[in-house]
Structures are given as C-alpha cells and as structure tokens.
Design a protein around this motif. Structure first.
Motif, PDB file in Angstrom:
ATOM      1  N   ILE A   1      28.040  29.458  36.464  1.00 19.28           N
ATOM      2  CA  ILE A   1      28.164  30.331  37.618  1.00 19.28           C
ATOM      3  C   ILE A   1      28.972  31.623  37.081  1.00 19.28           C
ATOM      4  CG2 ILE A   1      28.840  30.677  39.924  1.00 19.28           C
ATOM      5  CD1 ILE A   1      28.400  28.025  40.538  1.00 19.28           C
ATOM      6  N   LYS A   2      30.205  31.323  36.621  1.00 21.72           N
ATOM      7  CA  LYS A   2      31.087  32.258  36.187  1.00 21.72           C
ATOM      8  C   LYS A   2      30.277  33.391  35.122  1.00 21.72           C
ATOM      9  CE  LYS A   2      35.353  30.054  36.886  1.00 21.72           C
ATOM     10  NZ  LYS A   2      36.518  29.341  36.005  1.00 21.72           N
ATOM     11  N   LYS A   3      29.694  32.742  34.400  1.00 22.95           N
ATOM     12  CA  LYS A   3      28.967  33.256  33.404  1.00 22.95           C
ATOM     13  C   LYS A   3      27.755  34.271  33.847  1.00 22.95           C
ATOM     14  CE  LYS A   3      25.776  32.136  29.981  1.00 22.95           C
ATOM     15  NZ  LYS A   3      25.021  31.080  28.847  1.00 22.95           N
ATOM     16  N   GLU A   4      27.003  33.780  34.736  1.00 22.74           N
ATOM     17  CA  GLU A   4      25.834  34.495  35.359  1.00 22.74           C
ATOM     18  C   GLU A   4      26.622  35.435  36.067  1.00 22.74           C
ATOM     19  OE1 GLU A   4      22.963  32.539  37.297  1.00 22.74           O
ATOM     20  OE2 GLU A   4      22.309  31.466  35.253  1.00 22.74           O
ATOM     21  N   MET A   5      27.604  35.410  36.778  1.00 22.94           N
ATOM     22  CA  MET A   5      28.316  36.483  37.750  1.00 22.94           C
ATOM     23  C   MET A   5      28.869  37.503  36.916  1.00 22.94           C
ATOM     24  SD  MET A   5      29.952  34.162  40.677  1.00 22.94           S
ATOM     25  CE  MET A   5      30.825  35.609  41.524  1.00 22.94           C
ATOM     26  N   ALA A   6      29.292  37.135  35.683  1.00 25.84           N
ATOM     27  CA  ALA A   6      30.176  38.313  34.788  1.00 25.84           C
ATOM     28  C   ALA A   6      29.215  39.134  34.249  1.00 25.84           C
ATOM     29  CB  ALA A   6      30.738  37.371  33.708  1.00 25.84           C
ATOM     30  N   LEU A   7      28.002  38.646  33.876  1.00 30.72           N
ATOM     31  CA  LEU A   7      26.851  39.603  33.336  1.00 30.72           C
ATOM     32  C   LEU A   7      26.340  40.545  34.695  1.00 30.72           C
ATOM     33  CD1 LEU A   7      25.362  37.198  31.044  1.00 30.72           C
ATOM     34  CD2 LEU A   7      27.286  38.825  30.354  1.00 30.72           C
ATOM     35  N   GLU A   8      26.750  40.420  35.725  1.00 31.67           N
ATOM     36  CA  GLU A   8      26.126  41.341  36.779  1.00 31.67           C
ATOM     37  C   GLU A   8      26.918  42.658  36.952  1.00 31.67           C
ATOM     38  OE1 GLU A   8      25.378  39.121  40.094  1.00 31.67           O
ATOM     39  OE2 GLU A   8      23.348  38.566  39.562  1.00 31.67           O
TER      40      GLU A   8
ATOM     41  N   SER B   1      34.167  39.407  40.029  1.00 32.16           N
ATOM     42  CA  SER B   1      33.591  39.208  38.503  1.00 32.16           C
ATOM     43  C   SER B   1      34.203  40.058  37.888  1.00 32.16           C
ATOM     44  CB  SER B   1      32.111  39.259  38.510  1.00 32.16           C
ATOM     45  OG  SER B   1      31.717  40.357  38.942  1.00 32.16           O
ATOM     46  N   TYR B   2      34.486  41.489  38.180  1.00 31.79           N
ATOM     47  CA  TYR B   2      35.026  42.340  37.331  1.00 31.79           C
ATOM     48  C   TYR B   2      36.574  42.329  36.885  1.00 31.79           C
ATOM     49  CZ  TYR B   2      31.337  45.709  38.778  1.00 31.79           C
ATOM     50  OH  TYR B   2      30.132  46.017  39.006  1.00 31.79           O
ATOM     51  N   HIS B   3      37.208  41.476  37.892  1.00 28.46           N
ATOM     52  CA  HIS B   3      38.604  40.946  37.574  1.00 28.46           C
ATOM     53  C   HIS B   3      38.692  39.997  36.463  1.00 28.46           C
ATOM     54  CE1 HIS B   3      42.274  38.690  38.190  1.00 28.46           C
ATOM     55  NE2 HIS B   3      42.957  39.954  38.320  1.00 28.46           N
ATOM     56  N   TRP B   4      37.607  39.135  36.860  1.00 28.95           N
ATOM     57  CA  TRP B   4      37.443  37.785  35.620  1.00 28.95           C
ATOM     58  C   TRP B   4      37.105  38.651  34.361  1.00 28.95           C
ATOM     59  CZ3 TRP B   4      33.548  35.372  32.688  1.00 28.95           C
ATOM     60  CH2 TRP B   4      33.855  34.196  32.316  1.00 28.95           C
ATOM     61  N   ASP B   5      36.148  39.354  34.477  1.00 35.28           N
ATOM     62  CA  ASP B   5      35.720  39.968  33.255  1.00 35.28           C
ATOM     63  C   ASP B   5      36.766  40.841  32.428  1.00 35.28           C
ATOM     64  OD1 ASP B   5      32.344  41.101  34.282  1.00 35.28           O
ATOM     65  OD2 ASP B   5      33.162  39.271  33.501  1.00 35.28           O
ATOM     66  N   PHE B   6      37.500  41.472  33.109  1.00 35.64           N
ATOM     67  CA  PHE B   6      38.607  42.270  32.381  1.00 35.64           C
ATOM     68  C   PHE B   6      39.753  41.210  31.835  1.00 35.64           C
ATOM     69  CE2 PHE B   6      41.341  45.728  31.709  1.00 35.64           C
ATOM     70  CZ  PHE B   6      42.565  45.513  32.228  1.00 35.64           C
ATOM     71  N   GLU B   7      40.164  40.208  32.717  1.00 35.59           N
ATOM     72  CA  GLU B   7      40.978  39.271  32.152  1.00 35.59           C
ATOM     73  C   GLU B   7      40.525  38.556  30.955  1.00 35.59           C
ATOM     74  OE1 GLU B   7      43.324  34.987  33.707  1.00 35.59           O
ATOM     75  OE2 GLU B   7      41.661  35.826  34.845  1.00 35.59           O
TER      76      GLU B   7
ATOM     77  N   LYS C   1      20.199  36.174  43.311  1.00 39.03           N
ATOM     78  CA  LYS C   1      21.146  37.202  42.854  1.00 39.03           C
ATOM     79  C   LYS C   1      21.952  37.305  44.095  1.00 39.03           C
ATOM     80  CE  LYS C   1      21.203  42.055  41.539  1.00 39.03           C
ATOM     81  NZ  LYS C   1      21.963  42.846  42.680  1.00 39.03           N
ATOM     82  N   GLN C   2      21.628  37.139  45.545  1.00 38.97           N
ATOM     83  CA  GLN C   2      22.084  37.266  46.605  1.00 38.97           C
ATOM     84  C   GLN C   2      23.137  36.023  46.742  1.00 38.97           C
ATOM     85  OE1 GLN C   2      19.086  37.956  46.082  1.00 38.97           O
ATOM     86  NE2 GLN C   2      18.282  39.300  47.818  1.00 38.97           N
ATOM     87  N   ARG C   3      22.781  34.741  46.256  1.00 37.68           N
ATOM     88  CA  ARG C   3      23.604  33.668  46.098  1.00 37.68           C
ATOM     89  C   ARG C   3      24.881  34.135  45.333  1.00 37.68           C
ATOM     90  NH1 ARG C   3      20.942  29.008  48.173  1.00 37.68           N
ATOM     91  NH2 ARG C   3      18.849  29.239  48.143  1.00 37.68           N
ATOM     92  N   ARG C   4      24.477  34.693  44.256  1.00 42.98           N
ATOM     93  CA  ARG C   4      25.799  35.282  43.506  1.00 42.98           C
ATOM     94  C   ARG C   4      26.634  36.092  44.105  1.00 42.98           C
ATOM     95  NH1 ARG C   4      22.171  34.079  39.126  1.00 42.98           N
ATOM     96  NH2 ARG C   4      21.291  36.289  39.228  1.00 42.98           N
ATOM     97  N   GLU C   5      26.050  36.991  44.597  1.00 45.83           N
ATOM     98  CA  GLU C   5      26.823  38.178  45.462  1.00 45.83           C
ATOM     99  C   GLU C   5      27.839  37.594  46.494  1.00 45.83           C
ATOM    100  OE1 GLU C   5      23.954  42.193  44.915  1.00 45.83           O
ATOM    101  OE2 GLU C   5      24.473  41.397  46.853  1.00 45.83           O
ATOM    102  N   ALA C   6      27.270  36.480  47.164  1.00 46.60           N
ATOM    103  CA  ALA C   6      28.031  35.964  48.286  1.00 46.60           C
ATOM    104  C   ALA C   6      29.292  35.268  47.833  1.00 46.60           C
ATOM    105  CB  ALA C   6      27.165  34.958  48.801  1.00 46.60           C
ATOM    106  N   LEU C   7      29.501  35.043  46.407  1.00 48.64           N
ATOM    107  CA  LEU C   7      30.543  34.461  45.848  1.00 48.64           C
ATOM    108  C   LEU C   7      31.476  35.478  45.460  1.00 48.64           C
ATOM    109  CD1 LEU C   7      28.779  31.183  43.998  1.00 48.64           C
ATOM    110  CD2 LEU C   7      29.960  31.434  46.377  1.00 48.64           C
ATOM    111  N   GLN C   8      31.188  36.665  45.329  1.00 53.70           N
ATOM    112  CA  GLN C   8      32.025  37.919  44.739  1.00 53.70           C
ATOM    113  C   GLN C   8      33.400  37.862  45.719  1.00 53.70           C
ATOM    114  OE1 GLN C   8      31.877  39.240  42.330  1.00 53.70           O
ATOM    115  NE2 GLN C   8      29.788  39.400  41.330  1.00 53.70           N
TER     116      GLN C   8
END
Lengths: 138, 289
Positions: free
Chosen positions: B282-289, A24-30, B244-251
């Motif tokens: 999903i990307k939006k929720e993951m971005a804010l973590e 997600s950090y990479h995506w945020d930065f992009e 939260k764990q579900r999102r972390e698994a996709l990192q």
C-alpha cells in the motif's frame, strides 16, 4: 489510551481529512533522505578529510533525517488528539533543537574538522572496536 | 341413522385394532444392541484413558466479571488432565467450562480455525484457541484476552471499534458503471485472481491488529494490519474501479503511516497471512502517486 466509540456501533469510523503533504509526500521525503545518506556515509568512510560538498550535504541531511525520526516518535506517543499540550510542546522543542543542530553543524564544518571526517572517524572506531572484541572473545 | 351408527362403530373397532397392532410392532424394535464394531471402538477409547497416567497441567486463565466490576481482574488456575482432553487449547477451555467452572466465558464457534471467534493470547502469542496445540511439556499455559482491548468478560474482547474501522475502508466491490442488461459476471483473469491469494483468506480474527504496538497506542486513528490487509485486497482487485479513491482515503499521517514495520502481525497470524507485506505494498502504491 481511552478507546471510546464515536457515533453508533454501526457507523463506520470517519477517516482523518486527506492531506498528501502529511501523507505520502512526507513518507517519500523521509525515504529520500534515508537513501541519500547511504552513499554519503560510504563516501565519507572511504575518503575522509575535509570535503565541502559532503560536509554540506551531511550537515543539512542528517539534522533533517533525525528531526523526521523524532517527529514520528512524538506523533506515535503524544498524538495531537490525545495529548495536545505535550504534542505542541515537544514539536516546537524539537524544531528549536533541530535549528540549533543545523547551526552547530555549520560551526563544526567551518571551524572544526568537518562532518565527513567525523563520520569516518566514528564509523572506523566502531569497526575497530567490534573487530577487537571479536579477536579477544574466547 | 341406525346405519350410520353401525358404520361408525365398525370403524372405531378397526382403529383400535390398528393401534394395538402398532404398539406391538413398536415394542419389537425398542431394545437395540450396538454393532460389534461400535462396541470395540467404545472400549478402545475408554481403555486409552485407563492405560495412560493422568497428565495434569495447569491453565492460568484471566478472569474478570463485569457484574462485579470492583473486583480486580485476576488469573485463576485450573487443573486439566491432558490425556482426557482434546489436543487444542479450545478443547481444554470447553472441558474446564463443562466440568469445573461454568462461568468461564469465551467466544468460540467453528472449532476449526475458520470463523475467528476464539482469538486470544495463549502463552504470550495471539492465536486461535482451536488451532493452538496444548504444550504438553510446559507446566502452565497462560490464557489472556487479546492485548490492549477493552474486556467484556473473562476472555472476550470488545471488537466494536475494530469492525467500525473495517467498515470505513468500504470492503465491497465498487464499479464506475452499472452492469448492462445482459451482463451478469465481472470477468477476471486467472493471473488477476492469483493476486488475491493470501489476502482473501483473512478471517478478521484481530490477532494481528492486537499484536501491533502502533495499534495499541493509536487504535483510534491507525487502522491496523487486519483492516489494511483488506484495504489492499480491494485496491488490487481487478474488478474494482475505485482503487485510486481507496488510496486517497488513506492520505493522512495516521491511517497507514503509523506502521513502522514492526512485523508482529505477520509473525502472529494464525492463518499464515502477511499483513506487513500488504501494508508495504500500500505504501509503495501510494508513494508513486
């Protein structure tokens, strides 16, 4: 593009190891780079000339933005698990080219017109060409 | 003893008389005449075929036999009279299998668009054969298996990896604490239940995932729109405690982030769902973590 089954048919796929930097950090930065480019480009088109701040920003952000874009293409078409040699080759080649481009932007900003003026000229040319085509079209 | 013999004999006669009575009773009901309404309906359907000219169209269907693997896959043409066939592509397939070529192989079950078995590529689009109307204007309909999938036979793809990926997102309710002795229900408000609309209806037909170019090139590690839609469905379920764990698994760079919003998935979903939007959420929720 071989698709083979790892483990048994009933086992779940093992997800890759967790890495927020690559995730997600990479995506945020992009997205951050893309978003900052919008006001920069508009400012360059509206007010050309040699502005040191916009020159510097464009000269740093544009090469990084393009690097991330090309890196995504390399990950898509030559992923490490399938083409390890090509992946490494292209990645390092891309990094080298980005460094050269960064140096080139510096040279262009200091000894030439500057990126702000260049962006304004290029985009104005595009606008003029499209308007000409619209007028001459039957 | 003699008394017993007498009684036995009499019962035997009684039984045989009963048998005679039963057979005579049955013969009275053997010939049945159809009711008048049934007769008119039967003549009407037969008459509809007789009145219309046969509308013959070609179906080009992908054929490959694993028992003869050296033979290359090829398109086989079949002629079908659309006026003697149901309106959907699946009707044509069943008609071909019944009347012309019994070796034609395809998956099918519910014939109403709810099981997801008959997913295939029909004239360039991934849909369910039971929901795809036969194009009566086109001269030729092309049927291919789902793209970029290993083919088991003819129109049957190998979805093993797809199901393994679905399993990896843990598509079941996970709670932190076990329910107490008296409690049996997990309460959910109407507003929270509304969030699941457009997500729970997925039938896992794989039309969307097999329409995604990113999934074609990276199906090993990219989960694909169908699986990600379900991952989102469990992430936003208010009853689930492990979002939260579900999102972390996709990192990682592959599971979610190979999606470049090509949006073939939403375009092709035969149930009208929106996997592209779910992935964006999903990307939006993951971005804010």
């Amino acid at each position: 593009m071989a698709q083979y089954i790892k483990g048994s048919v009933n086992e779940a796929v093992v997800l890759p190891p967790r890495d927020k930097v690559a995730g997600s950090y990479h995506w945020d930065f992009e997205r951050l780079l893309s978003v900052t480019l919008i006001p920069l480009t508009i400012a360059s088109v509206v007010k050309g000339g040699a502005h040191p701040i916009t020159d510097l920003c464009l000269g740093v952000i544009l090469p990084f933005h393009c690097h991330i874009g090309f890196d995504a293409m390399i990950t898509d078409y030559f992923p490490h698990r399938r083409n390890p040699v090509l992946n490494r080759g292209f990645s390092w080649g891309l990094r080298a080219v980005t460094l050269i481009v960064l140096y080139g932007c510096y040279e262009f900003n200091t000894n030439d017109v500057g990126l702000t003026e260049l962006v304004k000229k290029v985009l104005c040319c595009i606008i003029v060409i499209t308007r000409c085509k619209k007028n001459t079209m039957p | 003893m003699s008394l017993l013999a007498l009684s036995k004999n009499s019962s035997f006669f009684r039984v045989s008389r009963h048998v005679l009575e039963i057979t005579t009773c049955n013969t009275r009901f053997l010939t049945t005449t159809p009711s008048q309404k049934a007769q008119t309906v039967a003549s009407a359907s037969a008459g509809s075929n007789a009145n219309k000219d046969p509308l013959v169209k070609t179906f080009s269907i992908y054929r490959w036999n694993p028992d003869k693997p050296a033979e290359k896959p090829h398109l086989q043409q079949y002629q079908v009279d659309l006026n003697a066939c149901g309106p959907m592509v699946l009707d044509a397939l069943i008609k071909i299998k019944n009347e012309q070529d019994a070796t034609l192989t395809f998956r099918r079950s519910c014939r109403e668009g709810i099981c997801g078995s008959c997913a295939m590529n029909i004239s360039g689009t991934n849909t369910l054969a039971c929901l795809a109307k036969i194009d009566r204007d086109a001269s030729n309909t092309k049927l291919y298996p789902l793209p970029h999938m290993y083919v088991v036979k003819d129109l049957v793809p190998d979805l093993t990896h797809f199901y393994k990926q679905y399993k990896s997102i843990e598509p079941f309710l996970k709670k932190e604490t076990k329910p107490k002795a008296g409690e049996r229900e997990h309460y959910q408000s109407i507003a929270d239940r509304k969030k699941l609309d457009g997500l729970y209806e997925c039938i896992l037909c794989a039309c969307c995932s097999t329409s995604c170019p990113s999934y074609w090139w990276n199906s090993d590690e990219y989960l694909g729109p169908a699986v990600l839609l379900q991952a989102y469905r469990w992430m936003i379920d208010s009853r689930d405690d492990y979002a939260k764990q579900r999102r972390e698994a996709l990192q990682n760079p592959f599971s979610v982030y190979r999606c470049h919003t090509i949006m073939n998935c939403t375009k092709t979903c035969p149930k009208g769902l929106n996997p592209g939007r779910a992935i964006a959420m999903i990307k939006k929720e993951m971005a804010l973590e």
